[in-house]
Enzyme design. Structure first.
Site, PDB file in Angstrom:
ATOM      1  N   GLU A  10       0.819  -1.212   0.000  1.00 35.94           N
ATOM      2  CA  GLU A  10       0.000   0.000   0.000  1.00 35.94           C
ATOM      3  C   GLU A  10       0.855   1.266   0.000  1.00 35.94           C
ATOM      4  OE1 GLU A  10      -0.714   2.239   2.767  1.00 35.94           O
ATOM      5  OE2 GLU A  10       0.702   1.271   4.120  1.00 35.94           O
ATOM      6  N   HIS A 306      -3.812  -2.523   2.898  1.00 37.25           N
ATOM      7  CA  HIS A 306      -3.193  -2.185   4.182  1.00 37.25           C
ATOM      8  C   HIS A 306      -2.863  -3.459   4.957  1.00 37.25           C
ATOM      9  CE1 HIS A 306      -3.009   1.979   5.897  1.00 37.25           C
ATOM     10  NE2 HIS A 306      -3.467   2.259   4.694  1.00 37.25           N
TER      11      HIS A 306
END
Length: 337
Positions: A10, A306
């Site tokens: 990410e 994430h």
């Protein structure tokens, strides 16, 4: 030294925070290149600098490249010392993200600690204080420690000026299974605002009522002192026997109140329609304590980038894998091995 490309996965600040926490716990130094390489403004921002400073302070560490805008960071940990600490972000940067950086090392430090964190308590791109206090910390406390967080003053973006206090009574982390959320106990929808017209919050609540179909009495509006604004947040909360999910929508210039409420209501409806224990943000938060506990299982909705990036950083420091398995219901089971 562990070498990390900060543009992988990410590509954000979570890599910095998790690396600092894991470095303090394991004693392993690390270097990150291309810090926040996938963000529109790469490099360290003020809240990331404060988070690393906090890690360096509690762990008597040494750091190179610690400056706003820096694209490279090297961190060498010392020994974590429990005690009373105060950290001020200096802007509306998130107090929750600073807490995320130092919480696990202090939980494992062997003696109580107290944190005073000043900055943003309710701002975009970070969990609001309410989520930390009522969603995340109750799960951490089930794992052994006792962590109590109090909101002293709200701090909205861009002014900041908020304050939270956190008391940490450490204990070894033990693995737990978080698979079933249990029966629904209560729901609530709260629109908070400061230094803005009342009708902004009123429109958010009206839209949420229409879309969620929750009972009339669970909706409320709260006006905060004007000097704590301008700021606005819509908090949707569903409390179950074993977990509380909080979905937030932050007011921002150019985004109509109805649109904000529509997005938040859609996220909450998606969670309630699933049988997952953890929403996407809680799943992110649970990976690190589960890995440090040496195991554990939880169910969640579709894993975010994430979460996958956090799992990769954890494996580099601990050698423990976070395995994501999609179940027939569409829910994902996450197990730390």
């Amino acid at each position: 030294m562990i070498i990390i490309d900060g543009s992988e996965g990410e590509g954000g600040g979570q890599i910095v925070r998790n690396a600092c926490a894991l470095s303090l716990v394991t004693g392993q130094p690390f270097q990150i290149t291309n810090v926040r390489g996938k963000r529109s403004k790469p490099g360290l921002m003020r809240q990331h600098v404060t988070a690393v400073e906090a890690a360096r302070t509690i762990g008597s560490g040494d750091c190179d490249g610690l400056a706003v805008g820096s694209g490279e960071l090297a961190f060498r940990p010392g020994t974590v010392v429990p005690g009373e600490y105060r950290f001020a972000v200096g802007t509306a940067g998130s107090t929750s993200l600073v807490l995320q950086t130092v919480l696990m090392p202090l939980i494992l430090a062997g003696a109580p600690s107290r944190l005073i964190l000043e900055g943003g308590t309710h701002n975009m791109m970070a969990p609001p204080f309410d989520f930390i206090a009522r969603t995340f910390l109750p799960i951490v406390n089930r794992m052994g420690p006792t962590v109590d967080a109090r909101l002293i003053k709200h701090g909205f973006y861009p002014r900041g000026g908020g304050r939270i206090e956190v008391d940490i009574t450490p204990a070894p982390l033990r693995p737990i299974d978080c698979v079933e959320r249990g029966a629904l106990l209560s729901r609530s929808a709260l629109a908070m605002f400061a230094g803005l017209p009342f009708e902004v919050a009123d429109r958010e609540i009206a839209t949420a009522k229409k879309l969620l179909g929750w009972p009339e009495e669970v909706f409320a509006v709260r006006q905060l002192p004007e000097e704590q604004g301008p700021g606005n947040i819509l908090l949707l909360e569903a409390a179950y026997e074993h977990v509380t999910e909080i979905v937030s929508g932050f007011g921002q210039l150019g985004v109509p109140a109805e649109q904000l409420a529509k997005r938040a209501a859609a996220r909450m409806s998606g969670y309630e329609a699933s049988d997952a224990f953890a929403g996407p943000y809680l799943a992110d938060q649970l990976l690190l304590p589960s890995a440090l506990a040496g195991g554990g299982t939880f169910t969640t909705v579709k894993p975010s980038q994430h979460s996958l990036t956090a799992a990769d950083i954890i494996e580099r420091f601990l050698g423990r894998r976070c395995v994501f398995e999609q179940l027939a219901s569409g829910t994902h089971r996450v197990e730390v091995r």
